[in-house]
Design a protein around this motif. Structure first.
Motif: not given
Length: 272
Positions: A112-122, A150-158
């Motif tokens: 979820f690094t901002p320049w790779y995934a700037p939108t919620s759709q991405e 930039s997505a550690a918590k959501i990765t483990i939760a998923t």
């Protein structure tokens, strides 16, 4: 106890990378000389799948292939972008075709690094590609080799939501408290040679129990020197660094991490 003559297992590397195309045989020779017994070679795009199988057939006692679609596509190029569901589609029949050869599903995850995934759709599309591959790993009864930035918590939760029990979180950069959620779920964490020049990682390594740590190089990236091609032979540097941080001997680290790798990637036992 760890077998494999207590050699190293590089739990996350990219031996199919174009950086190794010119001198792969020399790289392999140096890898073996450094005491590396197994290279768990991840992929990032469907176009790499056949290549990693070729390398496995060429070096069956060394290369352990993984298939995965990375959350960032076009890695190594100027046109990097967030993954789309269309990137996964050509890979689907290959997971089935080579199900007996691959030892894990990876490199998969969230970025979820901002320049790779700037939108919620991405971000949502990344999550869809990730969860579909987690389902594949369950269908094939394989562990997963995970990227999270930039997505550690959501990765483990998923991972937990999807009922994943066997996972390696490579080059983990989340908070120690988030890492401990992964430890409680039974997940493993691996660190590349670049940790030797990142003091912040020492706190994380200190907190994660040795029974949950594996070694990796992430070659050709994340080596001991910035902007210099990394090779699997550098794995001993990570081993020594972890030993230093934990105040134990490198031999203890080799034994434990090889044991951990064999418990996680159960199919590599046939490569001994």
């Amino acid at each position: 106890m760890a077998s494999m003559d207590c050699g190293f297992v590089d739990c996350h590397c990219h031996i199919t990378a174009c950086e190794f195309a010119e001198d792969l045989e020399d790289v392999i020779k140096r890898t073996r000389e450094a005491g590396v017994k197994t290279l768990i070679s991840v992929t990032e795009e469907a176009s790499e799948f056949e290549r990693v199988i070729q390398l496995f057939k060429g070096y069956p006692d060394l290369v352990a292939p993984c298939f995965g679609i990375h959350p960032v596509q076009g890695c190594g190029s100027q046109d990097q972008r967030s993954v789309k569901i269309q990137d996964l589609e050509p890979a689907l029949p290959l997971f089935q075709k080579y199900r007996d050869d691959i030892v894990a599903v990876g490199e998969i995850g969230l970025d979820f690094t901002p320049w790779y995934a700037p939108t919620s759709q991405e971000r949502e599309e990344q999550l869809t590609v990730f969860t579909k591959q987690l389902q594949i790993s369950k269908d094939l009864d394989l562990p997963v080799n995970i990227h999270s930035r930039s997505a550690a918590k959501i990765t483990i939760a998923t991972l937990k939501e999807q009922g994943i029990t066997c996972a390696l979180l490579h080059n983990f950069a989340g908070k120690p408290s988030v890492a401990m959620e992964g430890v409680q779920a039974g997940y493993f964490f691996s660190f590349p040679p670049a940790v030797c020049r990142n003091e912040q990682k020492a706190k994380l390594i200190k907190q994660i129990p040795l029974e949950h740590i594996c070694l990796e190089t992430d070659s050709p990236a994340l080596g001991p020197e910035k902007y210099v091609r990394n090779e699997p032979k550098n794995i001993s540097l990570v081993c020594e660094y972890i030993a230093h941080v934990k105040g134990i001997t490198p031999e203890m680290v080799i034994h434990a991490t090889t044991d951990n790798a064999l418990r996680l990637f159960t199919k590599i036992k046939r490569l001994e």
